[in-house]
Write an enzyme that holds these catalytic residues in place. Structure first.
Site, PDB file in Angstrom:
ATOM      1  N   GLY A  46      -0.911  -4.679  -4.978  1.00  0.00           N
ATOM      2  CA  GLY A  46      -1.832  -3.739  -4.349  1.00  0.00           C
ATOM      3  C   GLY A  46      -1.197  -3.057  -3.156  1.00  0.00           C
ATOM      4  O   GLY A  46      -0.250  -3.576  -2.555  1.00  0.00           O
ATOM      5  N   GLN A  51      -0.463   1.543   4.547  1.00  0.00           N
ATOM      6  CA  GLN A  51       0.892   1.020   4.338  1.00  0.00           C
ATOM      7  C   GLN A  51       1.914   2.112   4.044  1.00  0.00           C
ATOM      8  O   GLN A  51       3.114   1.849   4.076  1.00  0.00           O
ATOM      9  CB  GLN A  51       0.897  -0.010   3.205  1.00  0.00           C
ATOM     10  CG  GLN A  51       0.136  -1.270   3.570  1.00  0.00           C
ATOM     11  CD  GLN A  51       0.171  -2.256   2.431  1.00  0.00           C
ATOM     12  OE1 GLN A  51      -0.629  -2.182   1.512  1.00  0.00           O
ATOM     13  NE2 GLN A  51       1.122  -3.173   2.471  1.00  0.00           N
ATOM     14  N   CYS A  93       2.479  -9.875   1.696  1.00  0.00           N
ATOM     15  CA  CYS A  93       2.129  -8.467   1.889  1.00  0.00           C
ATOM     16  C   CYS A  93       3.408  -7.645   1.913  1.00  0.00           C
ATOM     17  O   CYS A  93       4.386  -8.061   2.535  1.00  0.00           O
ATOM     18  CB  CYS A  93       1.378  -8.321   3.213  1.00  0.00           C
ATOM     19  SG  CYS A  93       0.955  -6.628   3.616  1.00  0.00           S
ATOM     20  N   LEU A  94       3.398  -6.494   1.255  1.00  0.00           N
ATOM     21  CA  LEU A  94       4.592  -5.637   1.222  1.00  0.00           C
ATOM     22  C   LEU A  94       4.988  -5.167   2.619  1.00  0.00           C
ATOM     23  O   LEU A  94       6.148  -4.844   2.853  1.00  0.00           O
ATOM     24  CB  LEU A  94       4.350  -4.418   0.320  1.00  0.00           C
ATOM     25  CG  LEU A  94       4.205  -4.703  -1.180  1.00  0.00           C
ATOM     26  CD1 LEU A  94       3.808  -3.429  -1.921  1.00  0.00           C
ATOM     27  CD2 LEU A  94       5.483  -5.285  -1.769  1.00  0.00           C
ATOM     28  N   HIS A 135      -7.762  -8.369   0.408  1.00  0.00           N
ATOM     29  CA  HIS A 135      -6.542  -8.080   1.174  1.00  0.00           C
ATOM     30  C   HIS A 135      -6.421  -6.573   1.442  1.00  0.00           C
ATOM     31  O   HIS A 135      -6.138  -6.154   2.569  1.00  0.00           O
ATOM     32  CB  HIS A 135      -5.332  -8.603   0.376  1.00  0.00           C
ATOM     33  CG  HIS A 135      -3.997  -8.376   1.005  1.00  0.00           C
ATOM     34  ND1 HIS A 135      -3.198  -9.411   1.442  1.00  0.00           N
ATOM     35  CD2 HIS A 135      -3.299  -7.240   1.251  1.00  0.00           C
ATOM     36  CE1 HIS A 135      -2.067  -8.910   1.938  1.00  0.00           C
ATOM     37  NE2 HIS A 135      -2.111  -7.594   1.835  1.00  0.00           N
ATOM     38  N   GLU A 136      -6.676  -5.754   0.406  1.00  0.00           N
ATOM     39  CA  GLU A 136      -6.531  -4.292   0.565  1.00  0.00           C
ATOM     40  C   GLU A 136      -7.633  -3.726   1.463  1.00  0.00           C
ATOM     41  O   GLU A 136      -7.381  -2.834   2.269  1.00  0.00           O
ATOM     42  CB  GLU A 136      -6.515  -3.589  -0.800  1.00  0.00           C
ATOM     43  CG  GLU A 136      -5.401  -4.019  -1.754  1.00  0.00           C
ATOM     44  CD  GLU A 136      -4.023  -4.148  -1.125  1.00  0.00           C
ATOM     45  OE1 GLU A 136      -3.702  -3.367  -0.218  1.00  0.00           O
ATOM     46  OE2 GLU A 136      -3.270  -5.054  -1.536  1.00  0.00           O
ATOM     47  N   HIS A 139      -6.707  -4.252   4.977  1.00  0.00           N
ATOM     48  CA  HIS A 139      -5.734  -3.257   5.447  1.00  0.00           C
ATOM     49  C   HIS A 139      -6.444  -2.019   5.997  1.00  0.00           C
ATOM     50  O   HIS A 139      -6.038  -1.472   7.023  1.00  0.00           O
ATOM     51  CB  HIS A 139      -4.817  -2.803   4.303  1.00  0.00           C
ATOM     52  CG  HIS A 139      -3.568  -3.617   4.153  1.00  0.00           C
ATOM     53  ND1 HIS A 139      -2.661  -3.777   5.167  1.00  0.00           N
ATOM     54  CD2 HIS A 139      -3.071  -4.301   3.091  1.00  0.00           C
ATOM     55  CE1 HIS A 139      -1.648  -4.530   4.734  1.00  0.00           C
ATOM     56  NE2 HIS A 139      -1.875  -4.867   3.479  1.00  0.00           N
TER      57      HIS A 139
END
Ligand code: NI
Length: 167
Positions: A46, A51, A93-94, A135-136, A139
């Protein structure tokens, strides 16, 4: 497919509360497509707009992670309409590369939003999908998974995090 640079921990855009999208225009459609390219390239599940440096309420999820051949999920202005139970699993997380920790998330989550045609969509996630949805959405509110850790756990990661934010 276009690939955008992924913003890394320490970048202030990751701490911004993303703004509601009032019109799904060409710019938003391009952003969603570029985010999908970026996600695929990074081999993530995701990605939220913060991000890639855009504080807008939009995230994408690669559903082929859950079911082969499944089309990607694009959700604009997501809202949690129902949350049930909890689960604790390792998460990453990226934007915080190389860092993983156990995080407790809802076991089931129902999220409402709109798609690229401004049509209402309802997404029901269980297990990993519920975790990714939570999680998204975090963000988009400027929250990172490490914020859910105890102060002791976070202290253990502090050296790593300092290194990331110094880059
Ligand atoms: Ni993330």
């Amino acid at each position: 497919m276009a690939v955008l640079p992924i913003r890394i921990y320490g970048d202030s855009v990751l701490r911004k509360r993303a703004k509601k999208i009032t019109k799904v225009d060409e710019r938003i459609r391009r952003l969603a497509s570029e985010m999908l390219g970026t996600l695929k390239n990074a081999q993530g599940i995701g990605l939220a707009a913060n991000q890639v440096g855009e504080a807008l309420r939009l995230f994408v999820i690669d559903r082929s992670f859950f079911q082969a051949e499944e089309s990607p999920l694009i959700v604009i202005n997501p809202e949690i309409v129902n949350s049930q139970g909890d689960q604790t699993e390792e998460e990453g997380c990226l934007s915080i590369p190389g860092t993983y920790a156990d995080v407790t998330r809802p076991l089931k989550l129902v999220v409402k939003g709109i798609d690229l045609n401004e049509k209402e969509i309802i997404v029901e996630g269980k297990g990993l999908l519920s975790r990714v949805l939570a999680h998204e959405i975090d963000h988009l509110n400027g929250i990172l998974f490490i914020d859910h850790l105890s102060s002791i756990r976070r202290k253990l990661l502090s050296k790593k995090l300092r290194k990331l934010s110094a880059k």
